[in-house]
Design a protein around this motif. Structure first.
Motif, PDB file in Angstrom:
ATOM      1  N   ALA A 119       0.805  -0.976   0.047  1.00  0.00           N
ATOM      2  CA  ALA A 119       0.348   0.095   0.190  1.00  0.00           C
ATOM      3  C   ALA A 119       0.514   1.378  -0.124  1.00  0.00           C
ATOM      4  O   ALA A 119       0.463   2.160  -0.220  1.00  0.00           O
ATOM      5  N   ASP A 120       2.081   1.373   0.682  1.00  0.00           N
ATOM      6  CA  ASP A 120       2.740   2.258   0.804  1.00  0.00           C
ATOM      7  C   ASP A 120       4.376   2.536   0.003  1.00  0.00           C
ATOM      8  O   ASP A 120       4.911   3.196  -0.156  1.00  0.00           O
ATOM      9  N   ALA A 121       4.080   1.496  -1.138  1.00  0.00           N
ATOM     10  CA  ALA A 121       4.873   1.793  -2.315  1.00  0.00           C
ATOM     11  C   ALA A 121       5.374   3.077  -2.920  1.00  0.00           C
ATOM     12  O   ALA A 121       4.137   3.801  -2.846  1.00  0.00           O
ATOM     13  N   PRO A 122       6.076   3.034  -4.007  1.00  0.00           N
ATOM     14  CA  PRO A 122       6.067   4.732  -3.783  1.00  0.00           C
ATOM     15  C   PRO A 122       5.673   5.044  -5.242  1.00  0.00           C
ATOM     16  O   PRO A 122       5.295   4.021  -5.532  1.00  0.00           O
ATOM     17  N   HIS A 123       5.120   6.219  -5.559  1.00  0.00           N
ATOM     18  CA  HIS A 123       3.959   6.104  -6.642  1.00  0.00           C
ATOM     19  C   HIS A 123       5.393   5.936  -7.686  1.00  0.00           C
ATOM     20  O   HIS A 123       6.138   5.953  -8.044  1.00  0.00           O
ATOM     21  N   GLY A 124       4.869   5.270  -8.641  1.00  0.00           N
ATOM     22  CA  GLY A 124       5.303   4.760 -10.299  1.00  0.00           C
ATOM     23  C   GLY A 124       5.841   3.886 -10.233  1.00  0.00           C
ATOM     24  O   GLY A 124       6.929   3.202 -11.038  1.00  0.00           O
ATOM     25  N   LEU A 125       6.054   2.834  -8.866  1.00  0.00           N
ATOM     26  CA  LEU A 125       6.573   1.352  -8.618  1.00  0.00           C
ATOM     27  C   LEU A 125       5.906   0.443  -9.975  1.00  0.00           C
ATOM     28  O   LEU A 125       5.203   0.250  -9.579  1.00  0.00           O
ATOM     29  N   LYS A 126       7.161  -0.285 -10.356  1.00  0.00           N
ATOM     30  CA  LYS A 126       6.301  -0.423 -11.402  1.00  0.00           C
ATOM     31  C   LYS A 126       6.748  -2.012 -11.312  1.00  0.00           C
ATOM     32  O   LYS A 126       6.803  -3.470 -12.210  1.00  0.00           O
ATOM     33  N   MET A 127       8.394  -2.507 -11.425  1.00  0.00           N
ATOM     34  CA  MET A 127       8.699  -3.945 -10.347  1.00  0.00           C
ATOM     35  C   MET A 127       9.921  -3.727  -9.897  1.00  0.00           C
ATOM     36  O   MET A 127      10.719  -2.188  -9.325  1.00  0.00           O
ATOM     37  N   VAL A 128      10.121  -5.104  -9.346  1.00  0.00           N
ATOM     38  CA  VAL A 128      10.915  -5.578  -7.967  1.00  0.00           C
ATOM     39  C   VAL A 128      11.597  -6.408  -8.311  1.00  0.00           C
ATOM     40  O   VAL A 128      11.157  -7.560  -9.066  1.00  0.00           O
ATOM     41  N   MET A 129      13.145  -6.127  -8.640  1.00  0.00           N
ATOM     42  CA  MET A 129      13.401  -6.953  -9.437  1.00  0.00           C
ATOM     43  C   MET A 129      14.635  -7.868  -8.433  1.00  0.00           C
ATOM     44  O   MET A 129      14.938  -7.073  -7.592  1.00  0.00           O
ATOM     45  N   GLY A 130      15.353  -9.354  -8.518  1.00  0.00           N
ATOM     46  CA  GLY A 130      15.519 -10.067  -6.841  1.00  0.00           C
ATOM     47  C   GLY A 130      17.192  -9.862  -7.078  1.00  0.00           C
ATOM     48  O   GLY A 130      17.997  -9.096  -8.701  1.00  0.00           O
ATOM     49  N   ARG A 131      17.871  -9.947  -6.446  1.00  0.00           N
ATOM     50  CA  ARG A 131      19.678  -9.900  -6.786  1.00  0.00           C
ATOM     51  C   ARG A 131      20.302 -10.719  -5.298  1.00  0.00           C
ATOM     52  O   ARG A 131      20.181 -10.817  -4.499  1.00  0.00           O
ATOM     53  N   ARG A 132      20.774 -11.978  -5.980  1.00  0.00           N
ATOM     54  CA  ARG A 132      21.224 -12.320  -6.305  1.00  0.00           C
ATOM     55  C   ARG A 132      22.649 -12.237  -4.491  1.00  0.00           C
ATOM     56  O   ARG A 132      23.440 -12.131  -5.048  1.00  0.00           O
TER      57      ARG A 132
END
Length: 243
Positions: free
Chosen positions: A114-127
């Motif tokens: 719910a509190d994601a920044p406006h315009g956040l469209k992707m969350v990517m993994g980092r190994r």
């Protein structure tokens, strides 16, 4: 379940007959209780990957199997799967079993909070702890350092296959071969927000990698020039309003 899916998981596979059954089961376990679908895209395998996937459809009704008529590469397989996906949010992971499906729920929650920044469209993994050979990790670090310096995309691990994104944002990106390695830069060029999250990484199940360090480097140098050109030539209106 698939008609009302809230989450589609797209998995490109090529000659992964020994890995698909376990991967399908792990995805199903990780997302149990959610409205989801799995879209496996067989990129013209020469082994029995497609037959093994088809045999799993009875046990896993949320499994869909797409098959390329000709081999077209990982980026095209990902694109075919996302275009066919029915959910507004899509996750991707590699078909070799090295990405852990147990990370998918956390990536999904981070993207849709719910509190994601406006315009956040992707969350990517980092190994955080890669389970690859020293030579392969060296090649990735070398390529990542060059790419990060040139594109300024803040991405430390562009080769990580597990990510979650809004489907509508992805389909607006320009398509080209190997584009899956440049997703953060392409998303940000469109004005979208991207976040990263540490994820698990495992040794390959069976089979062998379809890539080599030299092959990746040769493609990366050519692709990097193209991505820089694309970004320079894009013009962002900041959105459009209807009156």
């Amino acid at each position: 379940m698939t008609e009302a899916a809230e989450f589609s998981v797209v998995v490109p596979v090529h000659n992964e007959a020994g890995n698909v059954a376990a991967l399908v089961g792990e995805i199903a376990d990780a997302l149990d209780g959610r409205a989801f679908e799995m879209v496996f895209v067989d990129d013209a395998s020469t082994d029995d990957t497609r037959a093994r996937l088809m045999a799993l459809k009875t046990q896993y009704p949320m499994l869909r199997v797409l098959g390329h008529r000709s081999n077209a590469g990982q980026s095209r397989a990902i694109r075919s799967g996302i275009l066919a996906a029915r959910a507004p949010v899509v996750g991707t992971l590699d078909g070799d079993g090295q990405n852990d499906p147990a990370d998918l729920p956390d990536l999904y929650r981070q993207l849709t909070r719910a509190d994601a920044p406006h315009g956040l469209k992707m969350v990517m993994g980092r190994r955080a702890s890669r389970q690859d050979s020293s030579w392969k990790k060296f090649g990735s670090r070398f390529a990542n350092n060059i790419r990060k310096r040139m594109l300024r995309d803040d991405c430390d691990d562009s080769g990580c296959g597990i990510k979650v994104m809004h489907r509508a944002a992805y389909v607006m990106l320009p398509y080209f071969d190997h584009m899956h390695r440049y997703m953060p830069a392409l998303m940000r060029a469109e004005g979208h927000g991207v976040e990263f999250r540490n994820v698990n990484h495992r040794p390959r199940g069976t089979g062998k990698s379809n890539y080599t360090n030299f092959g990746r480097l040769n493609d990366a140098l050519s692709d990097l020039r193209g991505v820089m050109w694309l970004i320079r030539r894009r013009r962002n209106p900041g959105g459009a309003d209807e009156y």
